[in-house]
Design a protein around this motif. Structure first.
Motif, PDB file in Angstrom:
ATOM      1  N   GLU A   1       0.833  -1.212   0.000  1.00  0.00           N
ATOM      2  CA  GLU A   1       0.000   0.000   0.000  1.00  0.00           C
ATOM      3  C   GLU A   1       0.863   1.256   0.000  1.00  0.00           C
ATOM      4  O   GLU A   1       0.570   2.227  -0.687  1.00  0.00           O
ATOM      5  CB  GLU A   1      -0.927  -0.023   1.217  1.00  0.00           C
ATOM      6  CG  GLU A   1      -1.940   1.083   1.226  1.00  0.00           C
ATOM      7  CD  GLU A   1      -2.926   1.023   0.079  1.00  0.00           C
ATOM      8  OE1 GLU A   1      -3.322   2.098  -0.404  1.00  0.00           O
ATOM      9  OE2 GLU A   1      -3.297  -0.080  -0.363  1.00  0.00           O
TER      10      GLU A   1
ATOM     11  N   ARG B   1       2.538   2.248  -3.469  1.00  0.00           N
ATOM     12  CA  ARG B   1       1.680   2.533  -4.616  1.00  0.00           C
ATOM     13  C   ARG B   1       1.915   3.959  -5.096  1.00  0.00           C
ATOM     14  O   ARG B   1       2.196   4.852  -4.296  1.00  0.00           O
ATOM     15  CB  ARG B   1       0.204   2.363  -4.234  1.00  0.00           C
ATOM     16  CG  ARG B   1      -0.230   0.921  -4.172  1.00  0.00           C
ATOM     17  CD  ARG B   1      -1.707   0.735  -3.871  1.00  0.00           C
ATOM     18  NE  ARG B   1      -2.539   1.632  -4.646  1.00  0.00           N
ATOM     19  CZ  ARG B   1      -3.513   2.372  -4.131  1.00  0.00           C
ATOM     20  NH1 ARG B   1      -3.782   2.335  -2.843  1.00  0.00           N
ATOM     21  NH2 ARG B   1      -4.232   3.143  -4.904  1.00  0.00           N
TER      22      ARG B   1
ATOM     23  N   GLY C   1       1.570   7.784  -6.107  1.00  0.00           N
ATOM     24  CA  GLY C   1       0.785   8.860  -5.530  1.00  0.00           C
ATOM     25  C   GLY C   1       1.115   9.186  -4.088  1.00  0.00           C
ATOM     26  O   GLY C   1       0.584  10.141  -3.529  1.00  0.00           O
ATOM     27  N   ASN C   2       1.995   8.422  -3.483  1.00  0.00           N
ATOM     28  CA  ASN C   2       2.387   8.707  -2.105  1.00  0.00           C
ATOM     29  C   ASN C   2       3.605   9.621  -2.141  1.00  0.00           C
ATOM     30  O   ASN C   2       4.652   9.242  -2.665  1.00  0.00           O
ATOM     31  CB  ASN C   2       2.719   7.405  -1.365  1.00  0.00           C
ATOM     32  CG  ASN C   2       2.891   7.607   0.116  1.00  0.00           C
ATOM     33  OD1 ASN C   2       2.996   8.734   0.594  1.00  0.00           O
ATOM     34  ND2 ASN C   2       2.934   6.518   0.855  1.00  0.00           N
ATOM     35  N   PRO C   3       3.516  10.836  -1.582  1.00  0.00           N
ATOM     36  CA  PRO C   3       4.667  11.734  -1.604  1.00  0.00           C
ATOM     37  C   PRO C   3       5.792  11.317  -0.661  1.00  0.00           C
ATOM     38  O   PRO C   3       6.887  11.851  -0.726  1.00  0.00           O
ATOM     39  CB  PRO C   3       4.077  13.084  -1.190  1.00  0.00           C
ATOM     40  CG  PRO C   3       2.889  12.738  -0.365  1.00  0.00           C
ATOM     41  CD  PRO C   3       2.353  11.456  -0.941  1.00  0.00           C
TER      42      PRO C   3
ATOM     43  N   GLN D   1      -3.357   5.881   3.427  1.00  0.00           N
ATOM     44  CA  GLN D   1      -3.990   6.921   2.616  1.00  0.00           C
ATOM     45  C   GLN D   1      -3.882   8.292   3.267  1.00  0.00           C
ATOM     46  O   GLN D   1      -3.886   9.307   2.588  1.00  0.00           O
ATOM     47  CB  GLN D   1      -5.445   6.565   2.335  1.00  0.00           C
ATOM     48  CG  GLN D   1      -5.563   5.461   1.311  1.00  0.00           C
ATOM     49  CD  GLN D   1      -7.001   5.029   1.081  1.00  0.00           C
ATOM     50  OE1 GLN D   1      -7.907   5.368   1.831  1.00  0.00           O
ATOM     51  NE2 GLN D   1      -7.215   4.276   0.019  1.00  0.00           N
TER      52      GLN D   1
ATOM     53  N   ARG E   1      -0.999  10.161   1.869  1.00  0.00           N
ATOM     54  CA  ARG E   1      -1.272  10.714   0.543  1.00  0.00           C
ATOM     55  C   ARG E   1      -2.088  12.000   0.607  1.00  0.00           C
ATOM     56  O   ARG E   1      -2.031  12.817  -0.315  1.00  0.00           O
ATOM     57  CB  ARG E   1      -2.020   9.694  -0.300  1.00  0.00           C
ATOM     58  CG  ARG E   1      -1.166   8.558  -0.730  1.00  0.00           C
ATOM     59  CD  ARG E   1      -1.930   7.692  -1.730  1.00  0.00           C
ATOM     60  NE  ARG E   1      -1.055   6.666  -2.227  1.00  0.00           N
ATOM     61  CZ  ARG E   1      -0.897   5.488  -1.647  1.00  0.00           C
ATOM     62  NH1 ARG E   1      -1.591   5.196  -0.582  1.00  0.00           N
ATOM     63  NH2 ARG E   1      -0.067   4.611  -2.154  1.00  0.00           N
ATOM     64  N   GLY E   2      -2.849  12.180   1.656  1.00  0.00           N
ATOM     65  CA  GLY E   2      -3.730  13.334   1.760  1.00  0.00           C
ATOM     66  C   GLY E   2      -3.064  14.622   2.192  1.00  0.00           C
ATOM     67  O   GLY E   2      -3.708  15.676   2.208  1.00  0.00           O
TER      68      GLY E   2
END
Length: 93
Positions: free
Chosen positions: A12, A15, A17-19, A87, A90-91
């Motif tokens: 996870e 993946r 998109g994770n900075p 997640q 990522r936010g």
């Protein structure tokens, strides 16, 4: 059980998109590089706590020079909560 949890966390976290960058991980902990070059690990940890309800330890409390890293514990996190937890990383801007 711990290997499956680690594998799920790792899959996870890496993946697209994770900075944050996964630098190393094991059964209980992970070292991640935070995306804010102007922040110390302490300030980055504070930003995660305030902005995403995530608690991490700043790298520099372990070894001087690790200001760009955070250590996070995921070993006690139930596997079904891993995705939602990752997640949150990522936010953050």
């Amino acid at each position: 059980m711990m290997q499956r949890r680690h594998d799920a966390f790792r899959a996870e976290f890496v993946r697209p998109g994770n900075p944050f960058t996964l630098a190393a991980s094991g059964g209980f902990f992970a070292w991640v590089r935070h995306p804010w070059p102007d922040l110390s690990g302490r300030r980055a940890a504070r930003r995660l706590a305030d902005g995403a309800n995530l608690i991490c330890l700043p790298g520099e409390v372990f070894v001087p020079g690790l200001e760009g890293y955070l250590r996070l514990a995921f070993g006690n996190l139930p596997r079904e909560r891993l995705r939602e937890t990752v997640q949150r990383f990522r936010g953050l801007p």
